[in-house]
Motif scaffolding. Structure first.
Motif, PDB file in Angstrom:
ATOM      1  N   LYS A 186       0.740  -1.202   0.121  1.00  0.00           N
ATOM      2  CA  LYS A 186       0.013  -0.097  -0.001  1.00  0.00           C
ATOM      3  C   LYS A 186       0.874   1.259   0.057  1.00  0.00           C
ATOM      4  CE  LYS A 186      -4.275  -1.285   2.335  1.00  0.00           C
ATOM      5  NZ  LYS A 186      -5.134  -1.137   3.382  1.00  0.00           N
ATOM      6  N   THR A 187       0.557   2.421  -0.807  1.00  0.00           N
ATOM      7  CA  THR A 187       1.126   3.568  -0.657  1.00  0.00           C
ATOM      8  C   THR A 187       0.535   4.246   0.376  1.00  0.00           C
ATOM      9  OG1 THR A 187       1.473   3.496  -3.154  1.00  0.00           O
ATOM     10  CG2 THR A 187       1.832   5.468  -2.173  1.00  0.00           C
ATOM     11  N   LEU A 188       1.603   4.840   1.214  1.00  0.00           N
ATOM     12  CA  LEU A 188       1.303   5.784   2.182  1.00  0.00           C
ATOM     13  C   LEU A 188       0.998   7.309   1.580  1.00  0.00           C
ATOM     14  CD1 LEU A 188       3.586   4.761   5.194  1.00  0.00           C
ATOM     15  CD2 LEU A 188       1.058   4.121   4.836  1.00  0.00           C
ATOM     16  N   TYR A 206     -11.839   9.313  24.169  1.00  0.00           N
ATOM     17  CA  TYR A 206     -11.109   9.974  23.414  1.00  0.00           C
ATOM     18  C   TYR A 206     -11.620  10.521  22.118  1.00  0.00           C
ATOM     19  CZ  TYR A 206      -7.356   8.204  26.592  1.00  0.00           C
ATOM     20  OH  TYR A 206      -6.649   7.918  27.704  1.00  0.00           O
ATOM     21  N   PHE A 207     -11.190  11.624  21.621  1.00  0.00           N
ATOM     22  CA  PHE A 207     -11.703  11.814  20.324  1.00  0.00           C
ATOM     23  C   PHE A 207     -10.675  10.955  19.090  1.00  0.00           C
ATOM     24  CE2 PHE A 207     -13.323  15.397  22.473  1.00  0.00           C
ATOM     25  CZ  PHE A 207     -14.416  15.410  21.876  1.00  0.00           C
ATOM     26  N   GLU A 208     -11.214  10.465  18.159  1.00  0.00           N
ATOM     27  CA  GLU A 208     -10.482   9.670  17.351  1.00  0.00           C
ATOM     28  C   GLU A 208      -9.523  10.622  16.760  1.00  0.00           C
ATOM     29  OE1 GLU A 208     -12.060   6.312  14.966  1.00  0.00           O
ATOM     30  OE2 GLU A 208     -12.654   7.874  13.681  1.00  0.00           O
ATOM     31  N   GLY A 209      -8.323  10.214  16.161  1.00  0.00           N
ATOM     32  CA  GLY A 209      -7.451  11.013  15.803  1.00  0.00           C
ATOM     33  C   GLY A 209      -6.451  10.161  14.832  1.00  0.00           C
ATOM     34  N   ILE A 210      -5.299  10.400  14.737  1.00  0.00           N
ATOM     35  CA  ILE A 210      -4.212   9.706  13.918  1.00  0.00           C
ATOM     36  C   ILE A 210      -3.835   8.458  14.724  1.00  0.00           C
ATOM     37  CG2 ILE A 210      -1.916   9.857  13.126  1.00  0.00           C
ATOM     38  CD1 ILE A 210      -2.381  12.663  12.785  1.00  0.00           C
ATOM     39  N   ALA A 211      -4.047   7.448  14.047  1.00  0.00           N
ATOM     40  CA  ALA A 211      -3.625   6.082  14.519  1.00  0.00           C
ATOM     41  C   ALA A 211      -3.371   5.035  13.165  1.00  0.00           C
ATOM     42  CB  ALA A 211      -4.737   5.379  15.361  1.00  0.00           C
ATOM     43  N   ARG A 212      -3.007   3.897  13.487  1.00  0.00           N
ATOM     44  CA  ARG A 212      -2.828   2.850  12.505  1.00  0.00           C
ATOM     45  C   ARG A 212      -4.304   2.768  11.729  1.00  0.00           C
ATOM     46  NH1 ARG A 212       0.856  -1.806  12.864  1.00  0.00           N
ATOM     47  NH2 ARG A 212       2.065   0.040  12.425  1.00  0.00           N
ATOM     48  N   GLU A 213      -5.317   2.526  12.643  1.00  0.00           N
ATOM     49  CA  GLU A 213      -6.553   2.285  12.216  1.00  0.00           C
ATOM     50  C   GLU A 213      -7.020   3.345  11.225  1.00  0.00           C
ATOM     51  OE1 GLU A 213      -5.473  -0.109  15.554  1.00  0.00           O
ATOM     52  OE2 GLU A 213      -5.417   2.119  15.152  1.00  0.00           O
ATOM     53  N   THR A 214      -6.871   4.529  11.459  1.00  0.00           N
ATOM     54  CA  THR A 214      -7.352   5.797  10.690  1.00  0.00           C
ATOM     55  C   THR A 214      -6.372   6.250   9.710  1.00  0.00           C
ATOM     56  OG1 THR A 214      -6.705   7.488  12.387  1.00  0.00           O
ATOM     57  CG2 THR A 214      -8.896   6.731  12.681  1.00  0.00           C
ATOM     58  N   THR A 215      -5.142   6.080   9.736  1.00  0.00           N
ATOM     59  CA  THR A 215      -4.285   6.591   8.805  1.00  0.00           C
ATOM     60  C   THR A 215      -3.003   5.753   8.182  1.00  0.00           C
ATOM     61  OG1 THR A 215      -2.662   7.512  10.376  1.00  0.00           O
ATOM     62  CG2 THR A 215      -4.539   9.143   9.820  1.00  0.00           C
ATOM     63  N   GLN A 216      -3.377   4.579   8.914  1.00  0.00           N
ATOM     64  CA  GLN A 216      -2.054   3.621   8.438  1.00  0.00           C
ATOM     65  C   GLN A 216      -0.768   4.049   9.147  1.00  0.00           C
ATOM     66  OE1 GLN A 216      -2.867   0.470   7.043  1.00  0.00           O
ATOM     67  NE2 GLN A 216      -4.980   1.476   7.468  1.00  0.00           N
ATOM     68  N   SER A 217      -0.783   5.011  10.045  1.00  0.00           N
ATOM     69  CA  SER A 217       0.318   5.274  10.721  1.00  0.00           C
ATOM     70  C   SER A 217       1.247   4.205  11.169  1.00  0.00           C
ATOM     71  CB  SER A 217       0.420   6.430  11.819  1.00  0.00           C
ATOM     72  OG  SER A 217      -0.629   5.628  12.901  1.00  0.00           O
ATOM     73  N   ARG A 218       2.481   4.211  11.091  1.00  0.00           N
ATOM     74  CA  ARG A 218       3.340   3.013  11.517  1.00  0.00           C
ATOM     75  C   ARG A 218       4.005   2.784  12.960  1.00  0.00           C
ATOM     76  NH1 ARG A 218       6.733   2.081   5.957  1.00  0.00           N
ATOM     77  NH2 ARG A 218       4.657   1.678   4.618  1.00  0.00           N
TER      78      ARG A 218
END
Length: 137
Positions: free
Chosen positions: A5-7, A26-38
Motif C-alpha cells: 500500500k502506498t502511504l 478520546y476523540f479519534e485521531g491519528i492512528a494505524r486504524e485511521t491513517t495507516q500510521s506505522r
C-alpha cells in the motif's frame, strides 16, 4: 505478488470518540486504524471536571502530552509515588512502561493533545489496578 500500500498524507477531523481502557473517552485521531500510521498515534482528550483515570502504563511506548486548557494532576512511578501538576501550555513526557494515573480535581474540564509511539493507541495499555489505592481520593 501483491503491491505494498502506498502511504498518503491524511487529514483527520476529531469528531468521533471511543472509550479507552484507562476510563476516559478520546476523540479519534491519528492512528494505524485511521491513517495507516506505522509508529505514532495522536488524539484529543477532554478530562471532565472531577474525573480520574484508571492507573495504567503503556508497555513499550512513550507518551507526549500538550495541555490545551485546564489543570490536571498526575501520580506516576512504579508505586505512583511521584506527583505532578500540569496546566494549559505545559508539555508532559511519560517514559514507556511507567505507571501513571491522571486526574482532574477542578470544577472545569481539561483538554490535551496526547501522542504515543504506539500506532494502535490502546494495544499497549496495561491496567495496574493494584496501584490505585496508593493515590489519595
Amino acid at each position: 505478488m501483491s503491491q505494498p500500500k502506498t502511504l498518503q498524507c491524511r487529514k483527520i477531523r476529531p469528531e468521533n470518540t471511543y472509550s479507552g481502557k484507562q476510563g476516559f473517552d478520546y476523540f479519534e485521531g491519528i492512528a494505524r486504524e485511521t491513517t495507516q500510521s506505522r509508529a505514532i498515534c495522536m488524539h484529543l482528550l477532554t478530562i471532565p471536571a472531577g474525573a480520574k483515570a484508571k492507573a495504567h502504563k503503556h508497555a513499550t511506548h512513550e507518551t507526549a502530552i500538550y495541555m490545551l486548557e485546564g489543570k490536571v494532576e498526575m501520580y506516576w512511578g512504579q508505586d505512583l509515588e511521584n506527583h505532578m501538576k500540569a496546566e494549559a501550555g505545559d508539555l508532559i513526557y511519560i517514559p514507556a512502561d511507567t505507571p501513571h494515573l491522571p486526574m482532574n480535581l477542578t470544577d472545569a474540564p481539561a483538554r490535551a493533545v496526547i501522542s504515543r509511539t504506539d500506532p494502535h493507541e490502546q494495544e499497549s495499555v496495561v491496567l495496574t489496578p493494584e496501584l490505585e489505592e496508593r493515590v489519595p481520593s
